[in-house]
Scaffold this motif. Structure first.
Motif, PDB file in Angstrom:
ATOM      1  N   LYS A   1       0.817  -1.220   0.000  1.00  0.00           N
ATOM      2  CA  LYS A   1       0.000   0.000   0.000  1.00  0.00           C
ATOM      3  C   LYS A   1       0.850   1.269   0.000  1.00  0.00           C
ATOM      4  O   LYS A   1       0.346   2.365  -0.280  1.00  0.00           O
ATOM      5  N   PHE A   2       2.150   1.121   0.315  1.00  0.00           N
ATOM      6  CA  PHE A   2       3.040   2.295   0.331  1.00  0.00           C
ATOM      7  C   PHE A   2       3.834   2.445  -0.971  1.00  0.00           C
ATOM      8  O   PHE A   2       4.684   3.320  -1.072  1.00  0.00           O
ATOM      9  N   GLY A   3       3.591   1.559  -1.910  1.00  0.00           N
ATOM     10  CA  GLY A   3       4.259   1.681  -3.199  1.00  0.00           C
ATOM     11  C   GLY A   3       5.358   0.649  -3.393  1.00  0.00           C
ATOM     12  O   GLY A   3       5.836   0.020  -2.437  1.00  0.00           O
ATOM     13  N   PHE A   4       5.756   0.502  -4.638  1.00  0.00           N
ATOM     14  CA  PHE A   4       6.754  -0.504  -4.990  1.00  0.00           C
ATOM     15  C   PHE A   4       8.119  -0.267  -4.326  1.00  0.00           C
ATOM     16  O   PHE A   4       8.753  -1.218  -3.863  1.00  0.00           O
ATOM     17  N   PRO A   5       8.626   0.967  -4.266  1.00  0.00           N
ATOM     18  CA  PRO A   5       9.915   1.182  -3.592  1.00  0.00           C
ATOM     19  C   PRO A   5       9.904   0.715  -2.134  1.00  0.00           C
ATOM     20  O   PRO A   5      10.890   0.152  -1.637  1.00  0.00           O
ATOM     21  N   SER A   6       8.795   0.915  -1.445  1.00  0.00           N
ATOM     22  CA  SER A   6       8.692   0.458  -0.057  1.00  0.00           C
ATOM     23  C   SER A   6       8.702  -1.063   0.013  1.00  0.00           C
ATOM     24  O   SER A   6       9.282  -1.652   0.948  1.00  0.00           O
ATOM     25  N   MET A   7       8.082  -1.702  -0.959  1.00  0.00           N
ATOM     26  CA  MET A   7       8.098  -3.170  -1.000  1.00  0.00           C
ATOM     27  C   MET A   7       9.518  -3.691  -1.170  1.00  0.00           C
ATOM     28  O   MET A   7       9.939  -4.629  -0.491  1.00  0.00           O
ATOM     29  N   MET A   8      10.281  -3.063  -2.067  1.00  0.00           N
ATOM     30  CA  MET A   8      11.657  -3.509  -2.303  1.00  0.00           C
ATOM     31  C   MET A   8      12.533  -3.268  -1.075  1.00  0.00           C
ATOM     32  O   MET A   8      13.359  -4.111  -0.718  1.00  0.00           O
ATOM     33  N   ARG A   9      12.349  -2.128  -0.412  1.00  0.00           N
ATOM     34  CA  ARG A   9      13.126  -1.850   0.800  1.00  0.00           C
ATOM     35  C   ARG A   9      12.795  -2.854   1.897  1.00  0.00           C
ATOM     36  O   ARG A   9      13.686  -3.328   2.616  1.00  0.00           O
ATOM     37  N   ALA A  10      11.512  -3.182   2.045  1.00  0.00           N
ATOM     38  CA  ALA A  10      11.100  -4.147   3.070  1.00  0.00           C
ATOM     39  C   ALA A  10      11.704  -5.515   2.792  1.00  0.00           C
ATOM     40  O   ALA A  10      12.152  -6.212   3.713  1.00  0.00           O
ATOM     41  N   LEU A  11      11.728  -5.908   1.519  1.00  0.00           N
ATOM     42  CA  LEU A  11      12.318  -7.207   1.175  1.00  0.00           C
ATOM     43  C   LEU A  11      13.799  -7.240   1.530  1.00  0.00           C
ATOM     44  O   LEU A  11      14.287  -8.203   2.145  1.00  0.00           O
ATOM     45  N   GLU A  12      14.546  -6.210   1.151  1.00  0.00           N
ATOM     46  CA  GLU A  12      15.988  -6.191   1.408  1.00  0.00           C
ATOM     47  C   GLU A  12      16.293  -6.110   2.903  1.00  0.00           C
ATOM     48  O   GLU A  12      17.210  -6.780   3.394  1.00  0.00           O
ATOM     49  N   GLN A  13      15.508  -5.287   3.618  1.00  0.00           N
ATOM     50  CA  GLN A  13      15.735  -5.155   5.055  1.00  0.00           C
ATOM     51  C   GLN A  13      15.429  -6.459   5.788  1.00  0.00           C
ATOM     52  O   GLN A  13      16.203  -6.897   6.651  1.00  0.00           O
ATOM     53  N   THR A  14      14.324  -7.100   5.450  1.00  0.00           N
ATOM     54  CA  THR A  14      13.960  -8.373   6.083  1.00  0.00           C
ATOM     55  C   THR A  14      14.968  -9.455   5.740  1.00  0.00           C
ATOM     56  O   THR A  14      15.314 -10.289   6.590  1.00  0.00           O
ATOM     57  N   ALA A  15      15.462  -9.456   4.496  1.00  0.00           N
ATOM     58  CA  ALA A  15      16.472 -10.439   4.100  1.00  0.00           C
ATOM     59  C   ALA A  15      17.737 -10.269   4.928  1.00  0.00           C
ATOM     60  O   ALA A  15      18.325 -11.262   5.400  1.00  0.00           O
ATOM     61  N   ASP A  16      18.168  -9.022   5.128  1.00  0.00           N
ATOM     62  CA  ASP A  16      19.367  -8.770   5.946  1.00  0.00           C
ATOM     63  C   ASP A  16      19.158  -9.236   7.382  1.00  0.00           C
ATOM     64  O   ASP A  16      20.040  -9.865   7.988  1.00  0.00           O
ATOM     65  N   GLU A  17      17.993  -8.925   7.939  1.00  0.00           N
ATOM     66  CA  GLU A  17      17.722  -9.281   9.338  1.00  0.00           C
ATOM     67  C   GLU A  17      17.682 -10.799   9.523  1.00  0.00           C
ATOM     68  O   GLU A  17      18.257 -11.335  10.477  1.00  0.00           O
TER      69      GLU A  17
ATOM     70  N   PRO B   1       4.708  -1.303 -10.951  1.00  0.00           N
ATOM     71  CA  PRO B   1       3.707  -0.610 -11.797  1.00  0.00           C
ATOM     72  C   PRO B   1       4.291  -0.295 -13.170  1.00  0.00           C
ATOM     73  O   PRO B   1       5.440   0.136 -13.285  1.00  0.00           O
ATOM     74  N   ARG B   2       3.508  -0.543 -14.183  1.00  0.00           N
ATOM     75  CA  ARG B   2       3.952  -0.259 -15.537  1.00  0.00           C
ATOM     76  C   ARG B   2       3.710   1.215 -15.867  1.00  0.00           C
ATOM     77  O   ARG B   2       2.658   1.778 -15.536  1.00  0.00           O
TER      78      ARG B   2
ATOM     79  N   GLU C   1      13.528 -10.609  -8.142  1.00  0.00           N
ATOM     80  CA  GLU C   1      13.007 -10.919  -9.484  1.00  0.00           C
ATOM     81  C   GLU C   1      11.494 -11.142  -9.450  1.00  0.00           C
ATOM     82  O   GLU C   1      10.769 -10.680 -10.337  1.00  0.00           O
ATOM     83  N   ILE C   2      11.031 -11.850  -8.427  1.00  0.00           N
ATOM     84  CA  ILE C   2       9.588 -12.070  -8.297  1.00  0.00           C
ATOM     85  C   ILE C   2       8.866 -10.750  -8.041  1.00  0.00           C
ATOM     86  O   ILE C   2       7.805 -10.472  -8.610  1.00  0.00           O
ATOM     87  N   LEU C   3       9.462  -9.931  -7.200  1.00  0.00           N
ATOM     88  CA  LEU C   3       8.827  -8.664  -6.844  1.00  0.00           C
ATOM     89  C   LEU C   3       8.740  -7.717  -8.046  1.00  0.00           C
ATOM     90  O   LEU C   3       7.813  -6.896  -8.124  1.00  0.00           O
ATOM     91  N   ASN C   4       9.667  -7.824  -8.965  1.00  0.00           N
ATOM     92  CA  ASN C   4       9.641  -6.954 -10.141  1.00  0.00           C
ATOM     93  C   ASN C   4       8.391  -7.158 -10.989  1.00  0.00           C
ATOM     94  O   ASN C   4       8.007  -6.267 -11.755  1.00  0.00           O
ATOM     95  N   ASN C   5       7.756  -8.321 -10.851  1.00  0.00           N
ATOM     96  CA  ASN C   5       6.507  -8.562 -11.586  1.00  0.00           C
ATOM     97  C   ASN C   5       5.359  -7.717 -11.049  1.00  0.00           C
ATOM     98  O   ASN C   5       4.322  -7.586 -11.718  1.00  0.00           O
ATOM     99  N   PHE C   6       5.522  -7.161  -9.851  1.00  0.00           N
ATOM    100  CA  PHE C   6       4.494  -6.317  -9.252  1.00  0.00           C
ATOM    101  C   PHE C   6       4.806  -4.833  -9.450  1.00  0.00           C
ATOM    102  O   PHE C   6       4.098  -3.984  -8.923  1.00  0.00           O
TER     103      PHE C   6
END
Length: 236
Positions: free
Chosen positions: A107-123, A225-226, A218-223
């Motif tokens: 709901k906060f946009g694609f950049p927030s989704m990517m940041r959450a993925l990278e941050q959670t992966a690091d943790e 916005p075009r 790579e999976i997240l890139n499918n989401f």
């Protein structure tokens, strides 16, 4: 023949006991030396058990399950995005957890989704590495414990020399030297597998978590916005 056999059995028994029980010159058990030996034996058993447990906990199927990747990609190709999200939510693997963290930020946009993925992966990668750190501790501490037994055994040996006025019988020195060498031996028995297991597991976790993060991106890139195609105005 019976006497020879009895002596041989006695020698084998004392040789075996030398690796597990430290004895004084009078045949009594040396408590401190034996205690150090059995402490190292316990650490050896624990380190082996930990290596087995951590190896199972950090398999590919628990970090980057191929079935999950295959099913999510299949759902995305069919434009079934909610199905892909549900598949990730039901999976307890490393990849599933980082994808769920990303989807929660949708709901906060694609950049927030990517940041959450990278941050959670690091943790989560750090948490997995922290769990294997105890093997490194065992590998570093066990030689020090063995060295403690070595120093204690040499103190006993030199004490025997002093007690005999400087001309100690080799038998009188055997107890202290045996304690020194046995504890050194068990310290290395614990340290070598523990440090080797730590290095192997650390590299394995690094490799799998980095690969899982790349697959997740790579999976997240499918989401993503075009961008709308620019409309061309009709020419006169």
């Amino acid at each position: 023949a019976t006497t020879t056999m009895a002596l041989a059995e006695s020698g084998d028994s004392s040789f075996g006991e030398a690796f597990f029980i430290s004895k004084r010159n009078d045949g009594s058990v040396e408590l401190i030396g034996s205690g150090v030996t059995w402490l190292l034996l316990l650490m050896s058993i624990c380190s082996i058990g930990l290596m087995v447990h951590l190896s199972l906990a950090n398999r590919r199927s628990t970090v980057l399950p191929d079935d999950l990747v295959k099913n999510i990609r299949k759902s995305i190709r069919k434009k079934q995005f909610q199905t892909a999200i549900d598949l990730a939510s039901k999976d307890n693997s490393f990849l599933g957890k980082i994808l769920v963290a990303a989807f929660l930020e949708a709901k906060f946009g694609f950049p927030s989704m990517m940041r959450a993925l990278e941050q959670t992966a690091d943790e989560r990668a750090t948490a997995r590495l922290r769990r294997i750190e105890i093997l490194n501790v065992f590998g570093q501490v066990s030689p020090m414990i063995g060295l403690f037994g070595t120093v204690y055994g040499m103190i006993l040996a030199f004490g025997a020399i002093v007690a005999s006025g400087g001309s100690a019988d080799p038998v009188a020195l055997a107890g202290g030297i045996g304690t020194a060498l046995t504890t050194t031996f068990w310290g290395l028995v614990v340290a070598i597998p523990a440090l080797a297991g730590y290095a192997i597991l650390r590299n394995k976790i690094d490799e799998l978590t980095v690969e899982a993060t790349i697959v997740g991106e790579e999976i997240l890139n499918n989401f993503r916005p075009r961008k709308p195609k620019p409309t061309t105005s009709p020419t006169n």
